[in-house]
Design a protein around this motif. Structure first.
Motif, PDB file in Angstrom:
ATOM      1  N   SER A 106       0.825  -1.217   0.000  1.00 44.49           N
ATOM      2  CA  SER A 106       0.000   0.000   0.000  1.00 44.49           C
ATOM      3  C   SER A 106       0.856   1.263   0.000  1.00 44.49           C
ATOM      4  O   SER A 106       0.504   2.264  -0.640  1.00 44.49           O
TER       5      SER A 106
ATOM      6  N   CYS B 282       1.784   2.122  -3.403  1.00 50.09           N
ATOM      7  CA  CYS B 282       0.639   2.569  -4.203  1.00 50.09           C
ATOM      8  C   CYS B 282       0.132   3.948  -3.791  1.00 50.09           C
ATOM      9  O   CYS B 282      -0.464   4.666  -4.603  1.00 50.09           O
TER      10      CYS B 282
ATOM     11  N   SER C 193       2.935   0.415  -9.630  1.00 46.93           N
ATOM     12  CA  SER C 193       2.474  -0.207  -8.382  1.00 46.93           C
ATOM     13  C   SER C 193       0.956  -0.257  -8.326  1.00 46.93           C
ATOM     14  O   SER C 193       0.366  -1.297  -7.983  1.00 46.93           O
ATOM     15  N   ASN C 194       0.313   0.844  -8.654  1.00 48.29           N
ATOM     16  CA  ASN C 194      -1.151   0.878  -8.618  1.00 48.29           C
ATOM     17  C   ASN C 194      -1.782   0.000  -9.684  1.00 48.29           C
ATOM     18  O   ASN C 194      -2.882  -0.532  -9.492  1.00 48.29           O
TER      19      ASN C 194
ATOM     20  N   SER D 268      -1.314  -3.473  -6.260  1.00 50.96           N
ATOM     21  CA  SER D 268      -2.176  -3.020  -5.168  1.00 50.96           C
ATOM     22  C   SER D 268      -2.774  -4.256  -4.491  1.00 50.96           C
ATOM     23  O   SER D 268      -3.169  -5.208  -5.177  1.00 50.96           O
TER      24      SER D 268
END
Length: 411
Positions: free
Chosen positions: A324, A327, A393-394, A398
Motif C-alpha cells: 500500500s 501505491c 504499483s497501482n 495493489s
C-alpha cells in the motif's frame, strides 16, 4: 576497437551470438525456443522429459560416451527446461571448444531416445516429482500459477504430473522434437576466449547442417482470471503464504519498473523492505521474498513468506502495508536513487560470472533478436521515475488486485 559481441545467422536459420573475453573458461549454450507452454494436451512434462533423454544416446554415441566426452577433460555438460525454453549448456577450457560444440550439436540433432533409456528416465523423473511434492515451499508456486493462469499452458508444471509422465513414450518425444527442435527457433550463445573467426568456423562445421523440421511454434497470451484467495489446511510445520498477480511480459515497457519494485521489496539483498521491516524488525519470517518472472507475453509478480501460525496474520498485514505504501505515496528521491544503484550493482556483479553473462546474451537474442550493451540497459534503469513506480504499483501490485494461496498448518 573490438566489438562487445558478435552475431551472425547460419544457413539453416540458427542465430549465433559470441562474446570474446580473456578468460581460461568458456561457456556455451544451445537454447531451443520451446518449453512447457508449447506442449499439447496429453503431453504434460514432455519438454522436460526430452531434456533428460537427450543424454541417453545418439546415432554414434551411447550414454557413457556422451557423459564422458567433456567430463574427462574437466568440462561440464548440463541441460534444463523452463516454461518457454530448453537449454543445453557446457563449460570447458578454450582448448576443448571444438569438442563441446560438436557434442551439443550431436545430442540436439541426433538423439535416438532408446526405449530402455526412456523407461529408466521415467522413474528418475517420477522420483524428481516426489521430491518436489515433499517441499510445500516449492509446490505452492506451481499450484499458484496453475490457478493464476487457469487453463493456459503456462499454468502447467514443468515436470508434469506422475500420471502424465507415465503416459509419455517415444512417440510423444519424437513428435515434440519434430515440431520444435528447429534451427530457426534456436540460439547458440557463447562467452569465451575463442577468436571469432575460429568460433564461426566451428559453428559452420557443427551447427549449420540442414534439417527438414519446420517450426510449429504458436503461442497465445494468457487472459486474467478473477482474483482468488484459497487457504488450505495441510500437515506442515509452518504457514506458507503466496500472493501475486498476472502482469506484463518481457515485451512490455513496464518490465523494468516491475523488476525494480520486486528487487526493492524483496530481492536478494538483506536490506530489502520486506526483510528489514518483517524479518529483522519483528523476527517473524525466516524466508520472505518478492519476485517478478517475465514470460514472453505475460508475467507474474509474487511475494512469498513462511511463518509460524501465530505470526501469520501480522505478517500478512505488514506485507499489505508495504504494498500500500508503494501505491499511495511516491518513493523519496534518495530511496529511488538507492534502489536503482542496488539493482545496477547486482546486475553488474552477476555479469562477472561467465555462465550468467552467456545466459543473458542468449535470452535477449532469443526474445528480441538483439542485445543491449550494459551501459544502455543501465541508462534505462536510471530513467525510471518516481511517477513510473507509483503508476506501475497501482496498476499491478495493489493488495486488492493480488490473488492468494495459503497452506495453513493443521492445529
Amino acid at each position: 576497437m573490438q566489438a562487445e559481441f558478435h552475431t551472425f545467422t547460419l544457413p539453416n536459420g540458427m542465430r549465433v551470438i559470441h562474446k570474446e573475453v580473456s578468460r581460461s573458461a568458456s561457456h556455451v549454450a544451445l537454447v531451443v525456443n520451446a518449453g512447457t507452454r508449447d506442449e499439447k494436451k496429453g503431453e504434460a512434462g514432455v519438454a522436460h522429459f526430452i531434456e533428460h533423454c537427450i543424454f541417453k544416446g545418439t546415432k554414434k554415441r551411447k550414454t557413457f560416451h556422451i557423459l564422458n566426452r567433456l567430463e574427462r577433460v574437466g568440462g561440464e555438460l548440463n541441460a534444463y527446461t523452463t516454461k518457454e525454453e530448453t537449454w543445453i549448456s557446457a563449460s570447458f577450457l578454450e582448448r576443448d571448444s571444438s569438442r563441446a560444440i560438436e557434442l551439443i550439436s550431436d545430442i540436439a540433432f541426433n538423439s535416438t531416445f532408446p526405449e530402455k533409456e526412456i523407461v529408466k528416465e521415467r522413474d528418475v523423473i517420477l522420483d524428481e516429482i516426489a521430491s518436489v511434492l515433499d517441499n510445500p515451499s516449492d509446490v505452492i508456486f506451481d499450484e499458484f500459477e496453475e490457478r493464476l493462469f487457469g487453463n493456459h499452458p503456462l499454468g502447467r508444471t514443468i515436470l508434469g504430473t506422475a500420471d502424465s509422465v507415465r503416459s509419455l513414450g517415444k512417440n510423444e518425444i519424437l513428435d515434440f522434437v519434430g515440431r520444435h527442435y528447429c534451427p530457426d527457433q534456436m540460439v547458440f550463445a557463447s562467452v569465451g576466449s575463442t577468436p571469432i573467426k575460429k568460433f564461426r568456423k566451428l559453428c559452420e562445421k557443427y551447427l549449420a547442417h540442414p534439417t527438414n523440421n519446420i517450426s510449429q511454434l504458436k503461442r497465445k497470451a494468457p487472459k486474467a482470471v478473477p482474483v482468488f484467495d484459497e487457504r488450505l489446511e495441510q500437515k506442515n510445520h509452518q504457514v506458507h503464504h503466496l500472493l501475486g498477480g498476472l502482469t506484463v511480459g518481457a515485451d512490455h515497457p513496464d518490465k523494468l519498473p516491475l523488476t525494480l519494485i520486486a528487487n526493492y521489496l524483496g530481492g536478494p539483498a538483506m536490506n530489502c523492505r520486506l526483510s528489514l521491516n518483517i524479518r529483522e524488525k519483528y523476527g517473524m519470517a525466516y524466508h520472505i521474498e518478492a519476485g517478478y518472472s517475465p514470460y514472453q507475453d505475460s508475467g507474474v509478480f509474487s511475494i512469498y513468506f513462511g511463518t509460524d501460525r501465530r505470526h501469520h496474520k501480522r505478517v500478512e498485514e505488514l506485507v499489505n502495508k508495504e504494498l500500500s505504501l508503494l501505491c499511495d505515496k511516491k518513493l523519496g528521491t534518495m530511496q529511488l536513487h538507492d534502489a536503482k544503484k542496488q539493482l545496477i550493482g547486482q546486475i553488474a556483479l552477476n555479469q562477472d560470472s561467465g555462465p550468467a553473462m552467456m545466459t543473458g546474451l542468449a535470452k535477449s537474442f532469443l526474445l528480441y533478436n538483439k542485445v543491449q550493451p550494459l551501459s544502455t540497459f543501465f541508462k534505462s534503469i536510471e530513467e525510471i521515475s518516481t511517477e513510473d513506480i507509483l503508476r506501475v504499483s497501482n496498476k499491478y501490485i495493489s493488495p486488492e488486485l493480488l490473488s492468494r494461496l495459503v497452506y495453513l498448518d493443521k492445529l
